[in-house]
Design an enzyme around this catalytic site. Structure first.
Site, PDB file in Angstrom:
ATOM      1  N   LYS A 192      37.648  49.387  39.301  1.00 30.72           N
ATOM      2  CA  LYS A 192      36.591  49.284  38.296  1.00 30.72           C
ATOM      3  C   LYS A 192      35.278  49.832  38.812  1.00 30.72           C
ATOM      4  CE  LYS A 192      36.544  44.278  38.872  1.00 30.72           C
ATOM      5  NZ  LYS A 192      37.489  43.292  38.580  1.00 30.72           N
ATOM      6  N   ARG A 193      35.205  50.068  40.101  1.00 31.62           N
ATOM      7  CA  ARG A 193      33.975  50.668  40.621  1.00 31.62           C
ATOM      8  C   ARG A 193      33.893  52.146  40.230  1.00 31.62           C
ATOM      9  NH1 ARG A 193      35.402  49.198  45.631  1.00 31.62           N
ATOM     10  NH2 ARG A 193      36.397  47.370  44.774  1.00 31.62           N
TER      11      ARG A 193
END
Ligand code: GLU
Length: 487
Positions: A260-261
């Site tokens: 998700k980064r």
């Protein structure tokens, strides 16, 4: 073909992400294609990792993409509901079952009490690391006599229950991976029951998959290394183990695990940004899997029929979100106007009167429903010319712009009878040629007068969408803005 009972068993640790959806879909397809049932169970044994609203997000998101569990949690009337005879489907409500399983394991000598403090365990680990050995519990408490264990229990010393890993090898035939073998020596004496009386995932998953008659476990490949423990527990508890299918990871373009980064991975955020549920399901299902090489667009029904675990690629699948954009456009373009309007409805506050004309101009151009919603909101908005110089073509001047706008207005009101985009374009270009004007001198100010923007759809599309009256009003407004600017 046996009717498969499959399950999706997420922990409520955040939003349902793309990878989770893929696992859920594969389990769902397998159940549905064999006429079996799909169970949605929530694994919340690690309460410290549970996130507020996590269960709701998972259940609601599955519902939004069109997946309803036959058993377990479903989304009904705007909230989470449970159904099915093997419940409760929330692990924290099944603690007695896990304790009973742990007790029976202890009784049979397959598990044991461990009273080691966290300081002692840390010391053991440090020493092993210093000696470059694999960190593993050193079985200190396995040596305790029955009486010693009894005495500690009497004293109320905190304890965990650990699996006593037998010697030998563990293997299984993974439905995606093929044959997998582990030497039991590599396997730690896993904690099964924690000191707070909660089971660990490993005990709970085995007890529940058995209690819920799961025939095939479809899950992410990060669960391959714990699988030997699960197989041992199945054998020790006298269960028939399910089959296993471990789905490979999803990867970023740089071949690292999708995170998700680096990318937006929350399924709901794609839905909220106007990606269609069918497009998302199609896209996510065909990451590392394609039933037929020559086809990209599959309905959910086709995916159910053609799903085949053996065709899931063993290596990680790179997620290319441009492909999702492409697919979403395909889906939008294939929808009829009515269905498309219904789909875009939640994204707009009101339907403008020009909506069907806007749709016909924009439907092949937009990527998402939000793009379309934006177009529906923007075409009807009369432009404000705070910077009237944008109406002047770069190779021209203000006076010419005013003159050409006046001439265009006259042409539109007195001569032009065209109504379709193509006819308008044809008629105007012919008129421009006849008059000997430079095309940019006419079409640039006209387009900006209609749209208010330096970049926009063509003036012909605007005239078609807005109709003559509104187009004339916008041209007049632009002329006054330019005049005001020049004076
Ligand atoms: N609760 C596990 C997770 O969050 C599921 C593992 C499994 O499916 O066995 O991924």
């Amino acid at each position: 073909m046996r009717a498969e009972r499959t399950r999706f068993a997420p922990s409520p640790t955040g939003m349902l992400h793309i990878g989770g959806l893929r696992t859920a879909l594969y389990a769902y397809f397998l159940a549905k294609q064999t006429g079996g049932d799909f169970v949605l169970r929530i694994e919340d044994t690690d309460q410290s990792r549970a996130v507020e609203g996590g269960v709701e997000n998972i259940v609601r998101t599955l519902d939004r993409v069109g997946i309803q569990a036959d058993e377990g949690f479903i989304w009904k009337d705007g909230r989470v509901t449970e159904r099915g005879k093997f419940g409760p489907y929330l692990q924290s409500k099944r603690l007695a079952m896990y304790r009973a399983a742990a007790d029976s394991l202890v009784q049979e000598g397959n598990a044991y009490h461990c009273f080691c403090s966290s300081e002692r365990l840390a010391g053991v680990r440090e020493k092993q690391q210093a000696e470059k050995r694999q960190p593993k519990y050193d079985r200190h408490c396995l040596e305790l006599s029955k009486d010693a264990v009894h005495a500690e229990l009497q004293k109320g010393t905190p304890f965990v229950i650990r699996l006593r890993v037998p010697e030998g090898e563990t293997h299984w035939n993974d439905l995606i991976r093929g044959p997998v073998t582990f030497s039991n020596e590599e396997i730690d004496d896993q904690v099964l029951l924690k000191s707070d009386g909660f089971p660990t995932y490993h005990l709970a998953v085995v007890v529940d998959d058995n209690a819920m008659n799961i025939t095939t476990v479809v899950r992410g490949e990060e669960w391959i290394s714990p699988t030997p423990k699960h197989l041992m527990l199945n054998a020790m508890l006298g269960y028939t183990p399910p089959q296993f299918a471990h789905v490979p990871l999803l990867l970023n373009a740089d071949k690292h695990k999708l995170s998700k980064r680096q990318a937006d991975v929350s399924v709901e955020s794609y839905l909220d940004r106007g990606y269609l549920a069918q497009a998302l399901v199609n896209f996510v299902s065909t990451l590392g899997f394609n039933p037929r090489g020559d086809k990209e667009i599959y309905t959910i029904q086709e995916l159910i029929e053609e799903f085949n675990l053996r065709k899931v690629k063993k290596s990680g699948a790179v997620v290319n979100f441009d492909k999702l954009d492409w697919m979403n456009r395909q889906y939008i373009q294939s929808m009829d106007d009515k269905t498309l309007m219904e789909a875009v409805r939640p994204f707009i506050s009101s339907i403008p009167e020009q909506s069907s004309r806007i749709l016909s101009v924009e439907r092949d151009r937009v990527t998402t429903l939000t793009d379309l919603a934006q177009a529906l909101a923007e075409y009807p908005l009369a432009p404000v010319f705070s910077q009237p110089h944008i109406l002047i073509w770069k190779k021209s001047d203000g006076k010419t712009a005013i003159r050409m706008l006046e001439r265009s207005a006259a042409f539109l009101s007195e001569e032009c009878t065209a109504t379709s985009v193509a006819d308008l374009e044809h008629a105007m270009k012919e008129w421009i040629g006849r008059e000997g004007f430079a095309t940019g001198d006419v079409l640039w100010p006209l387009r900006v007068a209609l749209s208010g923007k330096e970049k926009s759809a063509s003036p012909f599309e605007y005239i078609y969408i807005l109709g003559k009256e509104e187009s004339m009003a916008r041209i007049e407004h632009a002329i006054s803005a330019l005049k005001g600017n020049l004076s």
